[in-house]
Design a protein around this motif. Structure first.
Motif, PDB file in Angstrom:
ATOM      1  N   GLU A   1      -0.006  -1.347   0.135  1.00 25.72           N
ATOM      2  CA  GLU A   1       0.192  -0.167  -0.344  1.00 25.72           C
ATOM      3  C   GLU A   1       0.926   1.415  -0.265  1.00 25.72           C
ATOM      4  O   GLU A   1       0.471   2.153  -0.709  1.00 25.72           O
ATOM      5  CB  GLU A   1      -0.752   0.290   1.215  1.00 25.72           C
TER       6      GLU A   1
ATOM      7  N   ARG B   1       2.230   2.128  -3.678  1.00 26.33           N
ATOM      8  CA  ARG B   1       1.298   2.274  -4.513  1.00 26.33           C
ATOM      9  C   ARG B   1       1.048   3.711  -4.478  1.00 26.33           C
ATOM     10  O   ARG B   1       1.316   4.231  -5.112  1.00 26.33           O
ATOM     11  CB  ARG B   1      -0.009   1.509  -4.238  1.00 26.33           C
TER      12      ARG B   1
ATOM     13  N   TYR C   1      -5.655   1.289 -10.378  1.00 26.90           N
ATOM     14  CA  TYR C   1      -5.791   0.268  -9.607  1.00 26.90           C
ATOM     15  C   TYR C   1      -7.372   0.688  -9.196  1.00 26.90           C
ATOM     16  O   TYR C   1      -7.599   0.944  -8.341  1.00 26.90           O
ATOM     17  CB  TYR C   1      -4.953   1.150  -8.296  1.00 26.90           C
ATOM     18  N   ARG C   2      -7.577  -0.657  -9.782  1.00 23.75           N
ATOM     19  CA  ARG C   2      -9.448   0.028  -9.512  1.00 23.75           C
ATOM     20  C   ARG C   2      -9.806  -0.873  -8.080  1.00 23.75           C
ATOM     21  O   ARG C   2     -11.048  -0.222  -8.025  1.00 23.75           O
ATOM     22  CB  ARG C   2      -9.914  -1.249 -10.638  1.00 23.75           C
ATOM     23  N   ARG C   3      -9.293  -1.728  -7.462  1.00 16.99           N
ATOM     24  CA  ARG C   3      -9.523  -2.237  -6.061  1.00 16.99           C
ATOM     25  C   ARG C   3      -9.063  -0.937  -5.148  1.00 16.99           C
ATOM     26  O   ARG C   3      -8.870  -1.229  -4.289  1.00 16.99           O
ATOM     27  CB  ARG C   3      -8.659  -3.320  -5.806  1.00 16.99           C
ATOM     28  N   GLY C   4      -8.629   0.076  -5.905  1.00 25.67           N
ATOM     29  CA  GLY C   4      -8.553   1.209  -4.751  1.00 25.67           C
ATOM     30  C   GLY C   4      -7.469   0.741  -3.886  1.00 25.67           C
ATOM     31  O   GLY C   4      -6.527   0.317  -3.550  1.00 25.67           O
ATOM     32  N   GLY C   5      -8.119   1.648  -2.413  1.00 24.82           N
ATOM     33  CA  GLY C   5      -6.960   0.707  -1.125  1.00 24.82           C
ATOM     34  C   GLY C   5      -6.523   2.636  -0.680  1.00 24.82           C
ATOM     35  O   GLY C   5      -6.653   3.320  -1.632  1.00 24.82           O
TER      36      GLY C   5
ATOM     37  N   THR D   1     -15.479   4.530  -7.549  1.00 23.49           N
ATOM     38  CA  THR D   1     -14.965   3.272  -7.067  1.00 23.49           C
ATOM     39  C   THR D   1     -16.354   2.776  -6.429  1.00 23.49           C
ATOM     40  O   THR D   1     -16.520   1.801  -6.773  1.00 23.49           O
ATOM     41  CB  THR D   1     -14.828   3.537  -6.118  1.00 23.49           C
TER      42      THR D   1
ATOM     43  N   GLY E   1     -16.227  -0.352  -9.018  1.00 20.29           N
ATOM     44  CA  GLY E   1     -14.969  -0.953  -8.323  1.00 20.29           C
ATOM     45  C   GLY E   1     -15.501  -2.300  -7.956  1.00 20.29           C
ATOM     46  O   GLY E   1     -16.952  -1.713  -8.239  1.00 20.29           O
ATOM     47  N   PRO E   2     -14.777  -2.651  -7.377  1.00 22.08           N
ATOM     48  CA  PRO E   2     -15.900  -4.697  -7.314  1.00 22.08           C
ATOM     49  C   PRO E   2     -15.906  -4.433  -6.400  1.00 22.08           C
ATOM     50  O   PRO E   2     -15.873  -3.913  -5.201  1.00 22.08           O
ATOM     51  CB  PRO E   2     -13.985  -5.051  -7.755  1.00 22.08           C
ATOM     52  N   ARG E   3     -16.397  -5.841  -5.946  1.00 26.37           N
ATOM     53  CA  ARG E   3     -17.717  -6.067  -4.940  1.00 26.37           C
ATOM     54  C   ARG E   3     -17.038  -7.400  -3.741  1.00 26.37           C
ATOM     55  O   ARG E   3     -16.684  -7.692  -4.730  1.00 26.37           O
ATOM     56  CB  ARG E   3     -19.134  -6.512  -5.306  1.00 26.37           C
ATOM     57  N   GLU E   4     -16.622  -7.509  -2.919  1.00 29.94           N
ATOM     58  CA  GLU E   4     -16.309  -7.928  -2.270  1.00 29.94           C
ATOM     59  C   GLU E   4     -17.087  -9.080  -1.884  1.00 29.94           C
ATOM     60  O   GLU E   4     -18.369  -8.743  -1.556  1.00 29.94           O
ATOM     61  CB  GLU E   4     -15.755  -8.216  -1.106  1.00 29.94           C
TER      62      GLU E   4
END
Length: 227
Positions: free
Chosen positions: A38, A41, A112-116, A187, A191-194
């Motif tokens: 993290e 990035r 960085y589609r997953r963000g953070g 996002t 953004g991707p869903r968990e």
């Protein structure tokens, strides 16, 4: 006669329960690697966004309206006392910074589609640094900041441009604010869903209808009386 059995504790041989909070050395190493990833990035995003501040400075220098000045040999005056070029310079800087903030936020989300948290902090810090770079670069490349020396060099009654100046320092946060808003919207929307964990249970128990009461047994008919 047999000896009494002594109780044996088997808890030390059981694996830790997933929700008990116990963590082994492998989990600690994975957490450390995740934090370092993290940080890397975020630092990379902040660096790349800061470099984009060069474009902000060049665009501001090119598009910002000029403030005309004139000297009578003793003092320097505004050629147009009712002009709004000074305010226009601040607005131009804020609009360019907001546009670049939107562009960098979309690019960071695409990469960085997953963000953070590291990416978000890097985007915000990079936006502030890029605004500072663009501001100082535009002033440095613009007209001479020494107005008296400039007026002496061009001579009296000759119109010359005032140096670029950012009067409203609040324009420096236009980039990070625009970037944060756009990144949050992207996002949330794309953004991707968990995925739900297998076997996860809801915090609230499922509702079940109450059981029907058992049927009441009917009383047997009275025996017939003999006459």
């Amino acid at each position: 006669m047999t000896a009494p059995l002594t109780p044996h504790d088997h808890s030390s041989h059981l694996p830790p329960y997933p929700g008990s909070g116990a963590s082994g050395p492998d989990q600690g190493e994975d957490r450390t690697k995740a934090v370092l990833s993290e940080v890397r990035r975020g630092a990379l995003v902040a660096l790349l966004v800061t470099v984009c501040g060069v474009g902000l400075g060049l665009l501001w220098l090119w598009l910002s309206p000029r403030v005309p000045l004139v000297s009578d040999g003793r003092a320097v005056y505004l050629k147009d006392t009712e002009g709004e070029e000074a305010i226009g310079g601040d607005g131009t800087f804020a609009l360019i910074a907001a546009g670049l903030g939107i562009l960098t936020a979309a690019t960071v989300f695409w990469r960085y589609r997953r963000g953070g948290i590291g990416v978000v902090l890097g985007l915000a810090a990079g936006g502030v640094l890029a605004s500072l770079v663009g501001w100082r670069l535009g002033v440095w490349l613009g007209p001479d900041t020494d107005i008296v020396a400039h007026a002496t060099a061009v001579g009296p009654k000759v119109v010359f441009d005032a140096p670029l100046e950012l009067r409203a320092k609040s324009a420096l946060v236009a980039w990070p604010i625009a970037a944060m808003v756009v990144h949050l919207v992207l996002t949330s929307a794309f953004g991707p869903r968990e995925p739900d964990a297998p076997g996860a249970k809801s915090a609230y128990p499922a509702w079940t209808p109450p059981a029907a009461p058992p049927p009441t047994p009917s009383a047997p008919p009275p025996p017939p009386h003999d006459e």
